[in-house]
Design a protein around this motif. Sequence first.
Motif, PDB file in Angstrom:
ATOM      1  N   ASP A 173      42.119  39.673  45.496  1.00 39.52           N
ATOM      2  CA  ASP A 173      42.914  40.427  44.525  1.00 39.52           C
ATOM      3  C   ASP A 173      42.338  40.360  43.113  1.00 39.52           C
ATOM      4  N   LEU A 174      41.350  39.489  42.888  1.00 39.65           N
ATOM      5  CA  LEU A 174      40.739  39.384  41.564  1.00 39.65           C
ATOM      6  C   LEU A 174      39.770  40.530  41.283  1.00 39.65           C
ATOM      7  N   LYS A 175      39.367  41.249  42.294  1.00 40.50           N
ATOM      8  CA  LYS A 175      38.398  42.323  42.093  1.00 40.50           C
ATOM      9  C   LYS A 175      38.984  43.405  41.182  1.00 40.50           C
ATOM     10  N   GLY A 176      38.273  43.657  40.064  1.00 38.81           N
ATOM     11  CA  GLY A 176      38.725  44.658  39.107  1.00 38.81           C
ATOM     12  C   GLY A 176      39.790  44.166  38.133  1.00 38.81           C
ATOM     13  N   PHE A 177      40.198  42.920  38.246  1.00 35.71           N
ATOM     14  CA  PHE A 177      41.249  42.337  37.400  1.00 35.71           C
ATOM     15  C   PHE A 177      40.709  42.102  35.991  1.00 35.71           C
ATOM     16  N   LYS A 178      41.321  42.722  34.987  1.00 34.83           N
ATOM     17  CA  LYS A 178      40.894  42.581  33.593  1.00 34.83           C
ATOM     18  C   LYS A 178      41.723  41.463  32.949  1.00 34.83           C
ATOM     19  N   VAL A 179      41.057  40.362  32.593  1.00 33.78           N
ATOM     20  CA  VAL A 179      41.794  39.176  32.182  1.00 33.78           C
ATOM     21  C   VAL A 179      41.153  38.502  30.974  1.00 33.78           C
ATOM     22  N   GLY A 183      35.226  30.282  28.636  1.00 34.12           N
ATOM     23  CA  GLY A 183      34.271  29.341  29.191  1.00 34.12           C
ATOM     24  C   GLY A 183      34.049  29.482  30.680  1.00 34.12           C
ATOM     25  N   SER A 184      34.096  28.337  31.369  1.00 32.69           N
ATOM     26  CA  SER A 184      33.864  28.319  32.814  1.00 32.69           C
ATOM     27  C   SER A 184      34.922  29.100  33.573  1.00 32.69           C
ATOM     28  N   MET A 185      36.131  29.230  33.003  1.00 34.19           N
ATOM     29  CA  MET A 185      37.180  29.999  33.667  1.00 34.19           C
ATOM     30  C   MET A 185      36.809  31.483  33.724  1.00 34.19           C
ATOM     31  N   SER A 186      36.190  31.980  32.658  1.00 31.46           N
ATOM     32  CA  SER A 186      35.694  33.364  32.676  1.00 31.46           C
ATOM     33  C   SER A 186      34.616  33.533  33.740  1.00 31.46           C
ATOM     34  N   ASP A 187      33.720  32.541  33.805  1.00 35.77           N
ATOM     35  CA  ASP A 187      32.651  32.601  34.807  1.00 35.77           C
ATOM     36  C   ASP A 187      33.222  32.576  36.228  1.00 35.77           C
ATOM     37  N   PHE A 188      34.265  31.787  36.413  1.00 38.85           N
ATOM     38  CA  PHE A 188      34.900  31.678  37.737  1.00 38.85           C
ATOM     39  C   PHE A 188      35.490  33.015  38.194  1.00 38.85           C
ATOM     40  N   ALA A 194      36.438  39.735  38.984  1.00 38.78           N
ATOM     41  CA  ALA A 194      37.265  40.113  37.841  1.00 38.78           C
ATOM     42  C   ALA A 194      36.386  40.496  36.648  1.00 38.78           C
ATOM     43  N   SER A 195      37.026  41.065  35.626  1.00 41.89           N
ATOM     44  CA  SER A 195      36.329  41.434  34.389  1.00 41.89           C
ATOM     45  C   SER A 195      36.950  40.649  33.233  1.00 41.89           C
ATOM     46  N   PRO A 196      36.394  39.473  32.893  1.00 42.79           N
ATOM     47  CA  PRO A 196      36.978  38.649  31.835  1.00 42.79           C
ATOM     48  C   PRO A 196      36.524  39.086  30.444  1.00 42.79           C
ATOM     49  N   VAL A 197      37.391  38.882  29.470  1.00 39.61           N
ATOM     50  CA  VAL A 197      37.049  39.090  28.061  1.00 39.61           C
ATOM     51  C   VAL A 197      37.610  37.906  27.277  1.00 39.61           C
ATOM     52  N   MET A 198      37.053  37.682  26.093  1.00 41.71           N
ATOM     53  CA  MET A 198      37.551  36.620  25.223  1.00 41.71           C
ATOM     54  C   MET A 198      38.264  37.261  24.041  1.00 41.71           C
ATOM     55  N   ARG A 310      37.181  27.469  48.795  1.00 44.48           N
ATOM     56  CA  ARG A 310      36.155  28.466  48.499  1.00 44.48           C
ATOM     57  C   ARG A 310      35.748  28.407  47.029  1.00 44.48           C
ATOM     58  N   ILE A 311      36.721  28.240  46.155  1.00 43.06           N
ATOM     59  CA  ILE A 311      36.421  28.169  44.719  1.00 43.06           C
ATOM     60  C   ILE A 311      35.492  26.987  44.428  1.00 43.06           C
ATOM     61  N   VAL A 312      35.788  25.840  45.055  1.00 43.26           N
ATOM     62  CA  VAL A 312      34.972  24.644  44.828  1.00 43.26           C
ATOM     63  C   VAL A 312      33.564  24.824  45.387  1.00 43.26           C
ATOM     64  N   THR A 313      33.476  25.283  46.633  1.00 39.88           N
ATOM     65  CA  THR A 313      32.168  25.354  47.295  1.00 39.88           C
ATOM     66  C   THR A 313      31.331  26.549  46.844  1.00 39.88           C
TER      67      THR A 313
END
Length: 352
Positions: A173-179, A183-188, A194-198, A310-313
């Motif tokens: 469900d993160l695909k295409g999510f603008k959030v 830092g590392s949370m954006s990379d995750f 997803a499409s992260p912005v600061m 999955r997130i960890v590995t």
Amino acid sequence: MKNRKMLVLGMIAVLLLGLLAVGNPSVAAEKEIKWKFQSHHTPGSLAVEKAIKPFIERVEKMSGGRLKISLHYAGELVDYAEVDAALQGNMIQIANTSSLFFRGAMPMGWVSAPNMPPFITRTNDEFNELFHHRGIDTLVGEALADRGIKFLGSHSVGNTYFWSKKPIKSLEDLKGFKVRFFGSMSDFVEHFGASPVMLPHPETYMAIATGTLDGSGTAWWLYRDLKLYEVCPYFIGPALQVPQGMELWASKAAWDALPEDLQMIVETAAQAFNTDYMDAVTMEEREMFNKSFKEWGTTYIEFSDEDVKRIVTEFSLPYLDKVAAEQGPKDARVVKAVEIIKQFMKDYGYIE
């Protein structure tokens, strides 16, 4: 003649008093020292009321008024991205900030508490162990000392979650999510589509309300304090960082100018600052889950155990390896930090 004699006697008295102050540390130490505290937060925020103000009051009381610290809110003296330079130049003397803001110039910023990838530590006690007792804070302190900054430790600013206008039930469900993330949370989230912005925190409400963003993420209490529950009815867990970390930095020039007893007072107050902050965010988060979510109509959703693995590995471990490979040649402490983190995760059974 009489007036001249009185003038000479007065000058001698002043000179003697000056010599007495220089020769007597207990008298000389009474001189009032003033510091400026640049906060990363706005007036009335949890950080200011529950941690920063008590820290300032504690220092003044413990020092008998010899060290007084004035509080300045986010952006009041310098922008958050200018804090390191302001401390290096002794324009400000102390700040709560984040080394992830400066990871471009400071390789250890990639493996400090503010930039931990998801699910490294999973309780407050684990955070305390990894950063305060297994040596990560020591390595960060060494790196900051090289930059003319005194490190006073990592501290909790509350667990990291994110929230959304629509339900996010799985990594797909993160695909295409603008959030809005950092830092590392954006990379995750970017790793999973997803499409992260600061954005600065105060701008996120309008960005979500107008559809520029679908959600945002950071320490949980900003969801509450910025009333983001009005535009994001879905709150997604489990907590990605337990907790999110920030740091307390001081100007090394200002620190070195302090008498030893005042240095000890500031360090003691900094430890209490860490405890105050962690206690406040822990208790108030519990209240939010137990009470406020019902009042706001918030729906809490958690990723499955399979998604957490999955997130960890697929992200967190490769992320640490990448950081070690790219930043290690610039600062060997980064490689050492990654080794400490991985051993910690093995000891707790989070990785094999």
